[in-house]
Write an enzyme that holds these catalytic residues in place. Structure first.
Site, PDB file in Angstrom:
ATOM      1  CG  ASN A   1     -13.805 -31.177 -25.167  1.00  0.00           C
ATOM      2  OD1 ASN A   1     -12.666 -30.783 -25.415  1.00  0.00           O
ATOM      3  ND2 ASN A   1     -14.277 -31.270 -23.938  1.00  0.00           N
TER       4      ASN A   1
ATOM      5  NE  ARG B   1      -4.536 -27.577 -14.375  1.00  0.00           N
ATOM      6  CZ  ARG B   1      -5.765 -27.646 -14.889  1.00  0.00           C
ATOM      7  NH1 ARG B   1      -6.809 -27.189 -14.209  1.00  0.00           N
ATOM      8  NH2 ARG B   1      -5.954 -28.134 -16.083  1.00  0.00           N
TER       9      ARG B   1
ATOM     10  CD  GLU C   1     -17.845 -27.436 -19.195  1.00  0.00           C
ATOM     11  OE1 GLU C   1     -16.854 -26.800 -19.557  1.00  0.00           O
ATOM     12  OE2 GLU C   1     -17.780 -28.414 -18.429  1.00  0.00           O
TER      13      GLU C   1
END
Ligand code: ADP
Length: 407
Positions: A12, A247, A393
């Site tokens: 990743n 965010r 993941e």
């Protein structure tokens, strides 16, 4: 593929970091993990764990992603560092987390030159993330040239959304010319917990309706109908949807026009809404971290922290409630991600708000199900069962890589 796949390296890559895990796919066990941080910056840091061996090294040689992956592969075969593998040949495949697959990729793809060029074409949709993924892919291909490399896209799972979910109420030309539509992110996690949920519920995947809440520093909530994504809260970019650590989540888009007219530059607005908004902006303690937010609210009695938490959970509630309406029948609500798996206070706040829909939970279980422990959170008389399902993941990327190459 002629060679059978046993060990899969999952990579990743970020712009200055590279996280990895190595899995044995016969047993689905993790053999080694770690990360290289501060790639291309002075004082690069290498963290590595295998077979009871662990090391944290700084400074280390990581001027670029190729050097970083070399560092990783050399550690994997180093007898003095746990001796995880005997040679590079023991790595049978590499699975690369790739953020944006646009409409091109609804499944994992073998990273041929053509596929890499397509990922490059998608940089316009993910200007920060896809270049970093490409640096990781290209670095790994140089160090492991004889191994199949597979791209696993964060957006792929969401490609099943119907047009009514992914289209915006905007001119069709924007969609056709520029690909302006909802793509969704965290697909690997939503897919992993959906499969797990079907298993737990004992239902065929294609008959399973769930709402998956991936709540972390970045968060998204998805409505899964018959095992497939029907809608998701993030949009063309990861900015949309629920409020997050830094965010904003959804807000009136005309605010951007307003700010432009006030003299803010696009770069300033971009940084403000993606990196300086959300919990960080509202909590008043300079932190985007949920633990700090709960401590500020409960231990310091901060009104700002209480408002930030209320606003955050308000946004979760709107999506979960909306998705219950969209799906009609919901077999389970799934909580995952750093917050969903660990923050009992956040789950409590969300589930209390859903009480009007007959959703009930066990307060002791809520405190108990943390730190990697999953299970049923709701009581028997809850209208919808609620589960904590720890996501994985990296394992999902390893599985998808393995499955593509074993076909
Ligand atoms: P991302 O992958 O998006 O960076 P994570 O899924 O790791 O984020 O989630 C990070 C969030 O999870 C942080 O807000 C952090 O405070 C929260 N978190 C992690 N552990 C705990 C915990 N024990 N209690 C409460 N919140 C936690």
């Amino acid at each position: 593929m002629s060679k059978s796949i046993r060990n899969v390296l999952v990579v990743n890559a970020g712009s200055s970091s590279l996280k990895f895990m190595l899995f044995n796919m016969e047993t689905e066990t993790m053999l080694a993990k770690g990360q290289v941080e501060r790639i291309g910056i002075e004082n690069s840091l290498f963290t590595y764990e295998t077979n009871g061996f662990s090391e944290k090294k700084s400074p280390c040689e990581a001027p670029n992603h190729t050097a970083a992956i070399e560092l990783v592969c050399n550690a994997l075969i180093d007898a003095n560092k746990g001796g995880c593998l005997s040679s590079f040949d023991d790595i049978d495949a590499v699975g690369h987390r790739t953020v944006h697959g646009g409409e091109k990729f609804s499944a994992p793809a073998l990273l041929t030159d053509e596929v890499i060029a397509q990922i490059r074409d998608l940089i316009i949709l993910a200007p920060l993330h896809n270049p970093a993924s490409l640096q990781g892919i290209e670095g790994c291909k140089k160090v492991l040239p004889n191994v199949p490399h597979v791209g696993i896209f964060d957006t792929a799972f969401h490609q099943t959304m119907p047009e009514e979910s992914y289209r915006y109420g905007l001119p069709t030309a924007l969609y056709e010319k520029h690909g302006v539509r909802k793509y969704g992110f965290h697909g690997t996690s939503h897919k992993f917990v959906t499969q797990k949920a079907a298993e737990i519920l004992g239902k065929p995947l294609d008959e399973t309706n769930v709402i998956t809440c991936h709540l972390g520093n970045g968060s998204s909530i998805s409505a899964i109908k018959n095992g497939k994504c029907f809608d998701t809260s993030m949009g063309m970019t990861p900015l949309a949807g629920v409020m997050m650590g830094t965010r904003s989540g959804d807000f009136d888009p005309a605010i951007i026009l307003f700010l432009l007219k006030q003299g803010y530059t696009p770069e300033q607005i971009d940084a403000m809404v993606n990196k300086e908004a959300g919990v960080l902006a509202m909590a008043g303690n300079g932190s985007s971290d949920m633990r700090d937010l709960v401590a500020a609210r409960d231990e310091q009695g901060s009104k700002e922290a209480k408002l930030a938490m209320d606003r955050l959970v308000h946004s979760y509630t709107m999506y979960v409630g909306g998705y219950i309406a969209l799906l009609g029948r919901v077999d389970a609500i799934i909580m995952t991600g750093g917050i969903g798996e660990n923050s009992d206070k956040t789950r409590e706040a969300l589930l209390d708000r859903l009480a009007g829909l007959g959703i009930k939970y066990d307060h002791d279980k809520n405190v108990e199900l943390r730190f990697g422990k999953g299970g049923l959170l709701s009581t028997e008389d809850s209208t919808i069962p609620v589960y904590v399902v720890p996501t994985n993941e990296e394992l999902m990327i390893a599985r998808e890589t393995f499955e593509l190459l074993s076909k």
